[in-house]
Design a protein around this motif. Structure first.
Motif, PDB file in Angstrom:
ATOM      1  N   ALA A   1       0.830  -1.210   0.000  1.00  0.00           N
ATOM      2  CA  ALA A   1       0.000   0.000   0.000  1.00  0.00           C
ATOM      3  C   ALA A   1       0.862   1.256   0.000  1.00  0.00           C
ATOM      4  N   ASP A   2       1.947   1.248   0.788  1.00  0.00           N
ATOM      5  CA  ASP A   2       2.835   2.407   0.830  1.00  0.00           C
ATOM      6  C   ASP A   2       3.508   2.626  -0.532  1.00  0.00           C
ATOM      7  N   TRP A   3       3.903   1.537  -1.176  1.00  0.00           N
ATOM      8  CA  TRP A   3       4.547   1.635  -2.484  1.00  0.00           C
ATOM      9  C   TRP A   3       3.595   2.231  -3.510  1.00  0.00           C
ATOM     10  N   LEU A   4       2.347   1.753  -3.538  1.00  0.00           N
ATOM     11  CA  LEU A   4       1.376   2.298  -4.481  1.00  0.00           C
ATOM     12  C   LEU A   4       1.147   3.782  -4.231  1.00  0.00           C
ATOM     13  N   ALA A   5       0.974   4.144  -2.956  1.00  0.00           N
ATOM     14  CA  ALA A   5       0.697   5.538  -2.630  1.00  0.00           C
ATOM     15  C   ALA A   5       1.821   6.452  -3.103  1.00  0.00           C
ATOM     16  N   ALA A   6       3.052   5.955  -3.033  1.00  0.00           N
ATOM     17  CA  ALA A   6       4.203   6.782  -3.395  1.00  0.00           C
ATOM     18  C   ALA A   6       4.497   6.765  -4.884  1.00  0.00           C
ATOM     19  N   SER A   7       4.141   5.692  -5.570  1.00  0.00           N
ATOM     20  CA  SER A   7       4.660   5.530  -6.924  1.00  0.00           C
ATOM     21  C   SER A   7       3.628   5.300  -8.008  1.00  0.00           C
ATOM     22  N   VAL A   8       2.380   4.977  -7.675  1.00  0.00           N
ATOM     23  CA  VAL A   8       1.428   4.706  -8.750  1.00  0.00           C
ATOM     24  C   VAL A   8       1.287   5.948  -9.626  1.00  0.00           C
ATOM     25  N   GLY A   9       1.292   5.719 -10.913  1.00  0.00           N
ATOM     26  CA  GLY A   9       1.162   6.829 -11.850  1.00  0.00           C
ATOM     27  C   GLY A   9      -0.017   6.619 -12.772  1.00  0.00           C
ATOM     28  N   ASP A  10      -0.192   7.558 -13.680  1.00  0.00           N
ATOM     29  CA  ASP A  10      -1.225   7.426 -14.694  1.00  0.00           C
ATOM     30  C   ASP A  10      -0.545   7.211 -16.036  1.00  0.00           C
ATOM     31  N   TYR A  11      -1.345   6.809 -17.018  1.00  0.00           N
ATOM     32  CA  TYR A  11      -0.825   6.548 -18.360  1.00  0.00           C
ATOM     33  C   TYR A  11      -0.959   7.769 -19.274  1.00  0.00           C
TER      34      TYR A  11
END
Length: 496
Positions: free
Chosen positions: A401-411
């Motif tokens: 969850a922490d990884w997604l919050a910090a790194s998820v991006g859009d296309y």
């Protein structure tokens, strides 16, 4: 002679201006907020078939835009092209139509009978001959490993990715052998010599001129007024709703319904000689389409050979996991402190349980792919971030969850902020042909009209929307019945 203003010279606006100006009875003014970079060093860099060259050209992006990806997250830089060509001049040139069920859902759920797949197939088929597909000879090491991994997983490794089956295969691109061919190159440049087409750059549109229920022109942020018989908004899914909000558009759906494809990346350190890059070659040439437990064809695994950032240890490639069928929605709204400035963008990706579940499956598929022989042959190590956090950290739910919050991006595939729908649908802003409900002489013809993001990179669908809707406007201006078929070939058609 009808006076027509087209606002925005991106993927859709270049198409609309070119198509409308094919007819000498139309006088077309194309307004673009950014610059005309023709002949500049930046233009030559953006023409490269290697997307990394575009991403390393900060002057080609709107540097003032920020967006939150997840609900409650911190705003981060939002990649949106600025200047003639718009985001089409800085995208990865990937050209896919989406899946038939995307458009059939538009018809079934939003009453858009003219946008079901049978009505669109011929339009996409007409665009396909102007695209090029990667060859296995052009594959980067990670492209080749991804295709071979598909075979190792029991899937086809040579599907035509323009169609819908799961499996790996070469991507189609809006490019030639040596240069980008997006809407600017294929549509606008061949049309610029026409005496009935005027292109003006460096002027940002503030709002529409509205008298009662009729739009009569536009006002730029510097106070300049341009009047017209018709106004067509092609400013994109971020700026089009901002213009409508500043104009007092009465439709409550303006700015709502924002969608994009959430994506998470794994960094790869490659073994020699696979770590060597070819700056003159496309950095993305293949894709692996997979189905989640929720839907068919709703996961993409996309490789990129090269690095956009620094990391320790250094990485040489990226595998991106993306959710291609999205149920979460966000919003674009005006900043009350600066209504004419950059709008507030809240994407609110992964707010639905379904999207979160598919994202987890997509990341799991990346781990699965990396365990296949083709990737074990070329990958020295795989990690999650610039500090080298190993993939094994994802086994912990809190770390994930922490990884997604910090790194998820859009296309960079924003849609839906001025969507199509019936007049009694409060979320709808325009009808099936882009006419704004309740206002006359104004239309929207860009990806903001799409009610849901298709399972594809959105450049080609945006071109298709612009082709179809501009054909309807051309027919209406000529007093012809509609809806018409494709524009006549050979008069401003895309470069062959």
């Amino acid at each position: 002679m009808p006076q027509i203003i087209v606002v925005g010279a991106g993927s859709s606006g270049c198409v609309v201006a070119a198509r409308l100006s094919e007819h000498p009875d139309n006088e077309v003014l194309l307004l673009e907020a950014g610059p005309d970079r023709s002949g500049s060093a930046t233009a030559r860099q953006l023409a490269s078939v290697n997307w990394i060259d575009a991403m390393r050209s900060p002057e080609a992006f709107d540097q003032n835009l920020r967006a939150t990806r997840l609900a409650g997250g911190e705003p981060r830089f939002y990649h949106r092209g600025r200047g003639l060509g718009g985001s089409g001049s800085v995208n990865a040139m990937l050209a896919l139509p989406g899946l038939p069920r995307d458009y059939d859902r538009w018809a079934a759920e939003y009453g858009l009978d003219q946008w079901a797949w049978p009505a669109l197939r011929s339009w996409f088929d007409r665009l396909k001959p102007d695209l090029v597909a990667s060859t296995r000879e052009e594959y980067t090491p990670v492209d080749r490993a991804l295709a071979d991994a598909a075979a190792a997983l029991g899937l086809p490794d040579d599907v035509d990715t323009f169609t819908s089956p799961d499996g790996g295969g070469p991507l189609w691109r809006t490019a030639g052998a040596t240069a980008r061919h997006s809407s600017l190159e294929s549509y606008l440049e061949p049309a610029r010599s026409r005496p009935n087409l005027t292109v003006r750059t460096g002027g940002r549109t503030d709002r529409l001129l509205v008298e009662d229920d009729t739009v009569t022109g536009v006002v730029l942020t510097d106070g300049t007024v341009h009047t017209a018989d018709q106004v067509v908004l092609c400013a994109g899914a971020i700026e089009t709703p901002a213009i409508l909000l500043r104009s007092g558009c009465p439709r409550p759906g303006v700015g709502k319904g924002l969608q994009d494809h959430p994506a998470a990346s794994v960094l790869l350190r490659l073994k020699p000689p696979h770590d060597r890059t070819d700056p003159a070659a496309p950095c993305i040439g293949a894709v692996l389409r997979l189905s989640s437990s929720m839907e068919s064809g709703d996961i993409h695994i996309l490789p990129m050979h090269g690095a956009l950032s620094e990391s320790t240890p250094a990485h040489h490639a990226v595998l991106m996991a993306a959710v291609m069928t999205v149920t979460s929605t966000g919003e674009v709204r005006l900043d009350p402190r600066d209504p004419t400035g950059p709008p507030v963008i809240e994407q609110r990706m992964l707010t639905t349980e379904r999207d979160r579940a598919v994202m987890r499956e997509a990341v799991g598929q990346v781990e699965r792919v990396l365990r296949t022989g083709p990737f074990e042959d070329i990958v020295e190590s795989a990690f999650l971030d610039a500090t080298g956090t190993p993939l094994s950290a994802l086994r912990d739910d809190d770390a994930y969850a922490d990884w997604l919050a910090a790194s998820v991006g859009d296309y960079f595939h924003a849609v839906g902020t001025a969507r199509m729908g019936l007049a009694d649908d409060p979320g709808a802003v325009v009808d099936q042909w882009g006419r704004i409900h309740g206002w006359r002489h104004v239309r929207v013809m860009d990806c903001s009209v799409m009610p849901e993001v298709p399972a594809a990179n959105t450049h080609l669908p945006a071109v298709m929307v612009a082709e179809r809707m501009s054909a309807v406007l051309v027919a209406e201006l000529a007093g012809l019945p509609g809806p018409p078929g494709p524009h006549a070939p050979g008069r401003g058609a895309p470069r062959q």
